[in-house]
Every structure is written in structure tokens, then in C-alpha cells.
Design an enzyme around this catalytic site. Sequence first.
Site: not given
Ligand code: NAD
Length: 499
Positions: A173, A177, A226, A281, A382
Site C-alpha cells: 500500500k 500522493r 511519520s 527522513c 519534525e
Molecule cells: P505518513 O505517516 O503521513 O504516511 C505514511 C503512510 O501511512 C502512507 O501510506 C499513508 O497513506 C498512511 N497513512 C497516513 N495517515 C494515516 C492514518 N491516519 N491512518 C492510517 N494510515 C495512514 O508519512 P508521509 O507524510 O507519507 O512521509 C513522511 C514521513 O515519513 C516523515 O515523518 C518521515 O520522517 C517519515 N519517513 C521515515 C523513514 C524512516 O526510515 N524512518 C523513511 C522515510 C520517511
Amino acid sequence: MTTIDHWINGAPTQGASTRTAPVWNPATGRERARVPLASPADVDAAVAAASTALETWRESSLSQRTRIMFAFRELLVKHEDELAKIVSAEHGKLIDDARGEIVRGREVVEYACGIAEVLKGGHSDQVSRGVDVHTIRQPLGVCAGITPFNFPVMVPLWMHPIAIATGNTFVLKPSERDPSASSLIACLYAEAGLPDGVFNVVHGDKEAVDAVLDHPGIAAVSFVGSTPIARYVHERATAGGKRVQALGGAKNHAVVLPDADLDFVADQLTSAAFGSAGERCMAISVAVAVGDAADALVAVLEQRARAVRVGPGDAPETDMGPLITQAARERIEAAVGKAAAQGATVVVDGRGLKVDGYEEGFFVGPSVLDNVTPAMDAYREELFGPVLAVVRVRTLDEAIELINANPYGNGTAIFTADGGAARRFQRAVNVGMVGVNVPIPVPMSYYSFGGWKDSLIGDSPIHGPEGVRFYTRPKVITSRWPQRHTSASPAAFSFPTAG
Ligand code: NAD
């Protein structure tokens, strides 16, 4: 208007749901496609396909899996341009930057090409008279991946090649975006000879994620995104008995000691803070200036930040592209304003930037904030945008204390010419990935990637040896092949011990 498809059981499909979401081109600010948002029935269809495929895939030979991974790797090379353009168009990052993530993701496939070596178990001969012990690792079943927008190719590639090479089937999944890259990846797997149903893609939002987390047919969930969502995913999926790895957000500090070469540091921090518009990240978002380093460091950072050329990711002269959405742009501009109101010095102000010919794009310029303190929101949150906060401290010990008090612990770096200071730092800092004069210390595919504290919920890093461990279960087999039963080995009723 292009409509993106799910990929279920080896074929594209629009699925049962009628809900859709826009996919933007962040540089033009215009909608470029629509993505279907899967319903629980769509997730169910993908899991059903993956469950059926599992019956034969888990019985496939290591040679067969390896051959498919090699073919898939070659197709990733062949389609690198196409993938990079898709990523740039939907995410906004530079085409070369997109190539970088494709290469780093491909390296995980290369690791998976050697899965036969990695999956070798142990064998102990004659642990007792006539008794041997050996271990094997077996697949878990249907595994799922939920991934963020910022690395639409690399982060999913941290997961599915290892899951598939170890004999599992997979439901991805991806971020809604920038979903198109995953559709192309599915086609490449099919072309590489992967049987239908082994790799499936369902697009969607929270409804699809919840359906994955609650699905009884899914054995394990890999999440990257996140921290609040990582925590939610971990709690909900583990409550349902699933194995979960959940990587979260970050606030990465780079410590600069007075003996560091400041020109080198300025270049490294500029690319680490503003590359990919800070939407990494492992981006550096805090520069910790130790002692006398501060004034000179801020001066060189200002100069470099002012020179960053902001524009569309497919223009060769661009250094930094737009943010992912208009909302992200507004959030970053508000954060810079709030930092100023809370007492930070805005040395470079990226707000209000307009790019000629791209006036509707989600652009914001690089910002450098000085005199930031741990109490300020610009330090605590962040921001995930092109904002570099400078925190001034007196000593290396103070810098280490600052980092260790921060709830995140993804990556960090130290810039110094002093090996002793670097060694002290790397041992004392409570962060999972540490760079010494390396600002973005992303581990190679044959190591594992993962932060500490709120940057990783649970205890499982991703890819490399930890990835193999995550996607498999160990089994220990103790065996005896008696020649024939003799009166010398009658039934015994005490607990068996080595003879
Ligand atoms: P996000 O948490 O908003 O989304 C990640 C995934 O979760 C997506 O597939 C999204 O559809 C889903 N999602 C979003 N809101 C949800 C909810 N309320 N309930 C269930 N699923 C939900 O993250 P993003 O904005 O797509 O990506 C950026 C974030 O990811 C930043 O915080 C970044 O630091 C983090 N990140 C971490 C790493 C790592 O390796 N630690 C790597 C890349 C990105």
C-alpha cells in the site's frame, strides 16, 4: 486525466471502491492523475490473490527465486529513466535525486539476489549419540508494506524484494500522493517472471491501511512513515497478532566542532538540509554549532543557502524542487514565521518564493534559522521541509546531551578532524545511524536501516540481515535415525539431556 490502477493477481484493476484522490504535479500545482482509494473489499481481493500464490511460491526453489530477482534487477536498470521521471513528476524531486533512490533501492534487490547464501541455516552434528540438530528459516505468509511519499521507489524496495526472496507473498500500500512508480514496479516483476499474486499493489488511504492492519490473512506488516502513524500501525497490527516493523519520523542533528573544515561542512549540510527539499527522513534539520564554530558556520550556511536554485525537478539547473503539497508549503512557511516569533534569528527566509513559469507550484525556498533553542517548535517538531535550525552549544558533551534528550533517534553526524572526539560521539549518542564527516549515513543494503527511540517503534530495523530475520521464522529440527531398536535404548522418563 490518467487513472492509476491497483495491481492484483498479476493484472491492473480499478477495484470495487469508487473513492479516488488527486495526484498532483507539485511543480505546476496541477492535478496529473487520479488514484483509486481501496475499500476493504479491494484489500481482501489482494490478500486472497497473495494467499493463493503463497501455496506455490513458498515451495519454489531458491534458484527460481534468485533467477527472478536477477531478472527484476536488470529491468530496474533498463527502466531507470522512466521510473525517475515518474518519481520527479509526482514527488517533485530532481531527476538525478530520483535516480539515486532507485539505485539505493536496487541494491536491496542485489542483496536479495544472494538470498540462497543468506538463508543457509546451521547444523550441529552428533549433539547426542546419533542425534543431529539443524535450523531452517521459513516464510511467514502474506506480508504487507505501507510506505511514505518521500521515497516512492526506494522505501518499498527496502521491503518486498526480501519478503519475496524469502518465500513470502506481498501486498504493497504505497503513498497515495505518488503512487505511479509502484504500478511500474509491479509490471517489471511480472516481466521478470514473478508468478501472479506474489506481488500486489493496492492504493489508498487510512481505510486501506486499516483493512491491512486488521486482515486475518496478513502475517506481517512493514511500515515506514511519520511517528504517530508508525505508533498507530504498530499498536493495531500487533494487537491482531501480526509481526510489525514500524519506522517513524526524525529530527537529525549534525554536530560541528570548531576544528572541522567549514567549507566542506557547509556543502555537506546544504545538500543534507535542502536536498529533496528537506523531505528525507535522514535530512539534517539541526546544525549543532559547538563553541567558536557558530558564527563562521552560520555565515557559510547563509551563503550556500542563498545560492540554492529552486525550480521544477526536471530542469537541469535546479538544485531543489517543490514540496509535495500546497498544505506542506503552508506548514513550512508557518513554521518559519513561528520560529521568528519565538525568538529565532531568520538568517535566510524561504517564504513567499515564486518560480517564474511555475507560479502555482508548491515551492518554498531554503530557510536558515539561528539561535534556535530546544524549547522552540522549530526544534521540537519534525518540519520535513527545507529549514535548517542552528543550535549553539559550548561543548561536545552538551551537544551529545541535546541529541540524547531529543525524542527522535534516526540519524546524526559529527564533523571534526579529531578522531577521539568522533569516537566518543559515536559511542555515546543514542541514535541508530551515525555519520562521521558523512551527513546522511544511510546504511548499505547488506546492513540494516533503522533509528532508535521514536524513529522506530518496536524493535525491528529494515532490510539487510534484519530484513531476512523479520520476514522469516526460525525452526530447529532435532533428528535421530536409529539403526534398529535395541534393549540398550529403552524408553526413558526423565527430561532428555545430551548423552
Ligand atoms: P505518513 O505517516 O503521513 O504516511 C505514511 C503512510 O501511512 C502512507 O501510506 C499513508 O497513506 C498512511 N497513512 C497516513 N495517515 C494515516 C492514518 N491516519 N491512518 C492510517 N494510515 C495512514 O508519512 P508521509 O507524510 O507519507 O512521509 C513522511 C514521513 O515519513 C516523515 O515523518 C518521515 O520522517 C517519515 N519517513 C521515515 C523513514 C524512516 O526510515 N524512518 C523513511 C522515510 C520517511
